[in-house]
Design an enzyme around this catalytic site. Structure first.
Site, mmCIF file in Angstrom:
data_model
loop_
_atom_site.group_PDB
_atom_site.id
_atom_site.type_symbol
_atom_site.label_atom_id
_atom_site.label_comp_id
_atom_site.label_asym_id
_atom_site.label_seq_id
_atom_site.Cartn_x
_atom_site.Cartn_y
_atom_site.Cartn_z
ATOM 1 N N GLN A 20 -11.366 -26.506 16.612
ATOM 2 C CA GLN A 20 -10.871 -27.818 17.032
ATOM 3 C C GLN A 20 -10.714 -28.815 15.890
ATOM 4 O O GLN A 20 -9.993 -29.803 16.041
ATOM 5 C CB GLN A 20 -11.793 -28.404 18.110
ATOM 6 C CG GLN A 20 -11.729 -27.615 19.416
ATOM 7 C CD GLN A 20 -12.624 -28.176 20.495
ATOM 8 O OE1 GLN A 20 -13.799 -27.875 20.539
ATOM 9 N NE2 GLN A 20 -12.079 -29.030 21.351
ATOM 10 N N ARG A 77 -23.872 -30.940 15.282
ATOM 11 C CA ARG A 77 -23.632 -29.611 15.861
ATOM 12 C C ARG A 77 -22.214 -29.178 15.529
ATOM 13 O O ARG A 77 -21.261 -29.877 15.878
ATOM 14 C CB ARG A 77 -23.828 -29.664 17.378
ATOM 15 C CG ARG A 77 -23.428 -28.380 18.086
ATOM 16 C CD ARG A 77 -23.698 -28.419 19.595
ATOM 17 N NE ARG A 77 -23.258 -27.161 20.179
ATOM 18 C CZ ARG A 77 -22.349 -27.028 21.146
ATOM 19 N NH1 ARG A 77 -21.806 -28.089 21.711
ATOM 20 N NH2 ARG A 77 -21.992 -25.841 21.566
ATOM 21 N N HIS A 121 -17.883 -20.479 19.384
ATOM 22 C CA HIS A 121 -17.220 -21.503 20.188
ATOM 23 C C HIS A 121 -15.767 -21.047 20.398
ATOM 24 O O HIS A 121 -14.828 -21.714 19.978
ATOM 25 C CB HIS A 121 -17.328 -22.868 19.514
ATOM 26 C CG HIS A 121 -17.166 -24.039 20.445
ATOM 27 N ND1 HIS A 121 -18.133 -25.025 20.598
ATOM 28 C CD2 HIS A 121 -16.164 -24.402 21.275
ATOM 29 C CE1 HIS A 121 -17.709 -25.938 21.474
ATOM 30 N NE2 HIS A 121 -16.510 -25.589 21.891
ATOM 31 N N GLU A 166 -20.782 -22.230 26.178
ATOM 32 C CA GLU A 166 -20.162 -22.173 27.499
ATOM 33 C C GLU A 166 -19.598 -20.793 27.858
ATOM 34 O O GLU A 166 -18.382 -20.620 28.019
ATOM 35 C CB GLU A 166 -19.060 -23.234 27.617
ATOM 36 C CG GLU A 166 -19.596 -24.646 27.429
ATOM 37 C CD GLU A 166 -18.518 -25.712 27.589
ATOM 38 O OE1 GLU A 166 -17.328 -25.365 27.597
ATOM 39 O OE2 GLU A 166 -18.884 -26.890 27.721
ATOM 40 N N ASN A 291 -24.062 -29.044 28.390
ATOM 41 C CA ASN A 291 -22.810 -29.769 28.175
ATOM 42 C C ASN A 291 -22.442 -30.422 29.500
ATOM 43 O O ASN A 291 -22.162 -29.730 30.476
ATOM 44 C CB ASN A 291 -21.692 -28.817 27.742
ATOM 45 C CG ASN A 291 -21.974 -28.176 26.384
ATOM 46 O OD1 ASN A 291 -22.929 -28.546 25.705
ATOM 47 N ND2 ASN A 291 -21.135 -27.234 25.996
ATOM 48 N N TYR A 293 -20.163 -33.327 31.561
ATOM 49 C CA TYR A 293 -19.030 -34.259 31.563
ATOM 50 C C TYR A 293 -18.831 -34.954 32.896
ATOM 51 O O TYR A 293 -18.474 -36.132 32.947
ATOM 52 C CB TYR A 293 -17.734 -33.517 31.195
ATOM 53 C CG TYR A 293 -17.718 -33.095 29.755
ATOM 54 C CD1 TYR A 293 -17.305 -33.971 28.752
ATOM 55 C CD2 TYR A 293 -18.167 -31.834 29.366
ATOM 56 C CE1 TYR A 293 -17.321 -33.597 27.420
ATOM 57 C CE2 TYR A 293 -18.190 -31.449 28.040
ATOM 58 C CZ TYR A 293 -17.762 -32.343 27.071
ATOM 59 O OH TYR A 293 -17.794 -31.975 25.746
ATOM 60 N N GLU A 351 -23.455 -31.512 24.533
ATOM 61 C CA GLU A 351 -22.160 -32.205 24.606
ATOM 62 C C GLU A 351 -22.194 -33.202 25.752
ATOM 63 O O GLU A 351 -22.669 -32.884 26.837
ATOM 64 C CB GLU A 351 -20.993 -31.235 24.881
ATOM 65 C CG GLU A 351 -20.630 -30.325 23.747
ATOM 66 C CD GLU A 351 -19.452 -29.400 24.077
ATOM 67 O OE1 GLU A 351 -18.619 -29.734 24.952
ATOM 68 O OE2 GLU A 351 -19.393 -28.328 23.457
HETATM 69 C C1 PNW Z 1 -16.095 -28.255 26.536
HETATM 70 N N1 PNW Z 1 -14.610 -27.352 32.791
HETATM 71 O O1 PNW Z 1 -15.178 -27.533 27.310
HETATM 72 C C2 PNW Z 1 -16.023 -27.593 25.175
HETATM 73 O O2 PNW Z 1 -17.266 -27.111 24.736
HETATM 74 C C3 PNW Z 1 -15.360 -28.415 24.112
HETATM 75 O O3 PNW Z 1 -14.878 -27.585 23.097
HETATM 76 C C4 PNW Z 1 -14.291 -29.288 24.720
HETATM 77 O O4 PNW Z 1 -13.539 -29.968 23.757
HETATM 78 C C5 PNW Z 1 -14.975 -30.252 25.650
HETATM 79 O O5 PNW Z 1 -15.757 -29.583 26.628
HETATM 80 C C6 PNW Z 1 -14.046 -31.229 26.354
HETATM 81 O O6 PNW Z 1 -13.181 -30.540 27.206
HETATM 82 C C7 PNW Z 1 -15.085 -27.574 28.682
HETATM 83 O O7 PNW Z 1 -13.475 -27.134 33.260
HETATM 84 C C8 PNW Z 1 -13.874 -27.238 29.229
HETATM 85 O O8 PNW Z 1 -15.577 -27.494 33.546
HETATM 86 C C9 PNW Z 1 -13.718 -27.181 30.591
HETATM 87 C C10 PNW Z 1 -14.785 -27.446 31.413
HETATM 88 C C11 PNW Z 1 -16.026 -27.770 30.879
HETATM 89 C C12 PNW Z 1 -16.153 -27.845 29.509
#
Ligand code: PNW
Length: 451
Positions: A20, A77, A121, A166, A291, A293, A351
């Protein structure tokens, strides 16, 4: 000012990954990865963006480490591109590739920043993919051999290791939904890939126990799954998605069994797995990297096998530019769930962050109040879980830099630092300054108004 204090030795960091940010994926003898191949297939990535240049970190790492020091980061990281070190994925070592990571590690240590290295990754060497990649039963051994090489080269200087980032995303988005490399859509392949990833983790941990002197863990993406309505169908759909996302990897790793739901979800595509494999997979891992979000708001969807469930984006709730709902409470809930279900393992948030449509710089700064708010509320959510007894050791913001956001290319920006894709100029966002204050004070003020 009321500030919520974090533990004294709490580690404050930021995270990135090799493909990335580095750019120059074939420089100095590196072998191509599945991501290099994937991005060069037209139509795979938004605007056909590629990681050919990315943030040019391969050449600018010293400048980036200086930025980290300026923010006061205690840890960083990053991931290693397997194919830089082993162009064929195994066999001959490419010293120039290894040297890049040696120089990066030393630059961090000179500034007092602790490296946390992720070994994988997502950028599998293409040469290994041509031998079946993660579908090949030899893949766990390939990974362990690669891991051992890095332990031998860097463990004297690296206190924290993450085997895989992941594995769920690798298996499901790479082999079932096909949105990420290698872009397969095959639900017979998916559980096999997942199983080999778990074995790869276990083999690498076993190799680490033989020679490593620090700590090694796994990073998983977690999100609480809530039914979109009170209907029994939606409730059952949310429960299925919980087994599918949150428990698929952690149950075998920490409890020694796959969630029973998976077998019924995959039906004939679910292979039987040997007890000996499951014994091997249940291995002592020093920490879990979380991680986080968003949460999943789940609706039953009979025409979406194997899960027959979809995640919806609530239009009434605040969302990021990924369309992910902003839901800080879910971080507290996730951390407490880990404590209750798995016996309070040591945790790092490896994350957490958000994409927003940031403006251009104005007077040398990029104003991103929504990201400041996202970070503030999620740090408060982490703090709430700490006060309830979880063992959280550190927090890594995703991401240090605006970077190549996989299938979304450069359109989605997660950085604390803006990177102009043309000039490569780095500009601090307000969120970077906010984070510097959090780090400096080892705590977060719950709301700017009370400050
Ligand atoms: C993570 N989902 O990816 C990755 O570890 C990173 O490289 C990425 O840039 C970041 O999150 C932001 O997207 C994900 O669909 C991608 O649940 C998709 C999911 C979760 C994490």
């Amino acid at each position: 000012m009321t500030t919520l204090p974090f533990p004294n030795d709490f580690l404050w960091g930021a995270a990135t990954s090799a493909y990335q940010i580095e750019g120059h994926p074939l420089a100095d003898g590196a072998g191509p990865s599945i991501w290099h191949r994937f991005v060069h297939q037209p139509g795979r990535i938004a605007h056909d963006d590629t990681g050919d240049l990315a943030c040019d970190h391969y050449h600018r790492f010293a400048e980036d480490v200086a930025l980290m020091a300026d923010l006061g980061l205690g840890a960083y990281r990053f991931s290693i591109a397997w194919g830089r070190v082993l162009p064929e994925g195994r066999g001959a070592v490419n010293i120039k590739g290894l040297d890049f990571y040696r120089r990066l590690t030393d630059a961090l240590l000179e500034r007092g920043i602790q490296p946390m290295i992720t070994l994988y990754h997502w950028d599998l060497p293409a040469a290994l993919h041509d031998r079946g990649g993660w579908l090949n039963p030899d893949s766990p051994r390939w990974f362990a051999d690669y891991a051992r090489l890095l332990f031998d080269a860097l463990d004297d200087r690296v206190p924290l290791w993450v085997t895989l980032n992941e594995p769920w995303v690798v298996s499901v988005l790479g082999y079932l939904e096909g949105e990420l490399a290698p872009g397969h859509q095959d639900w017979f392949e998916t559980p096999r890939v997942a199983h080999h990833l778990l074995l790869a983790h276990a083999e690498a941990v076993a190799a680490y126990r033989a020679s490593g002197r620090h700590r090694i863990g796994l990073a998983v993406n977690l999100e609480p799954q809530h039914p979109a309505s009170s209907s029994p169908d939606d409730q059952a759909a949310a429960a299925r998605r919980d087994a599918f996302i949150n428990r698929w990897f952690l149950d075998p790793l920490l409890l020694g069994v796959y969630p029973s739901e998976l077998e019924s979800l995959f039906g004939p595509a679910w292979p039987g797995f040997a007890d000996a494999d499951l014994k091997r997979i249940q291995c002592a891992t020093d920490f879990i990297g979380v991680n986080y979000y968003s949460r999943g708001l789940v609706r039953a969807a009979p025409n979406h096998p194997p899960l027959n469930a979809v995640r919806i984006s609530p239009t009434y709730a605040p969302r990021t530019s990924m369309d992910w709902e902003i839901y800080p409470q879910g971080l507290t809930d996730t951390l407490l769930w880990l404590k209750d279900r798995y016996g309070n393992p040591p945790l790092y948030i490896t994350e957490n962050g958000a994409a927003f449509d940031d403006p251009s710089p104005c007077n040398g700064e990029v104003s991103d109040p929504e990201r400041v708010d996202y970070l503030r509320t999620h740090l408060c959510a982490a703090h709430a879980a700490i006060t309830q007894g979880i063992d959280l050791r550190g927090y890594f913001a995703w991401s240090l830099l605006d970077n190549f956001e996989w299938a979304q290319g450069y359109a989605k920006r997660f950085g604390l630092v803006q990177v102009d894709p043309l000039s490569q100029k780095r500009t601090l966002k307000t969120s970077a300054r906010f984070y510097r204050e959090v780090i400096g004070g080892n705590g977060v003020a719950p709301s700017p108004a009370t400050g």
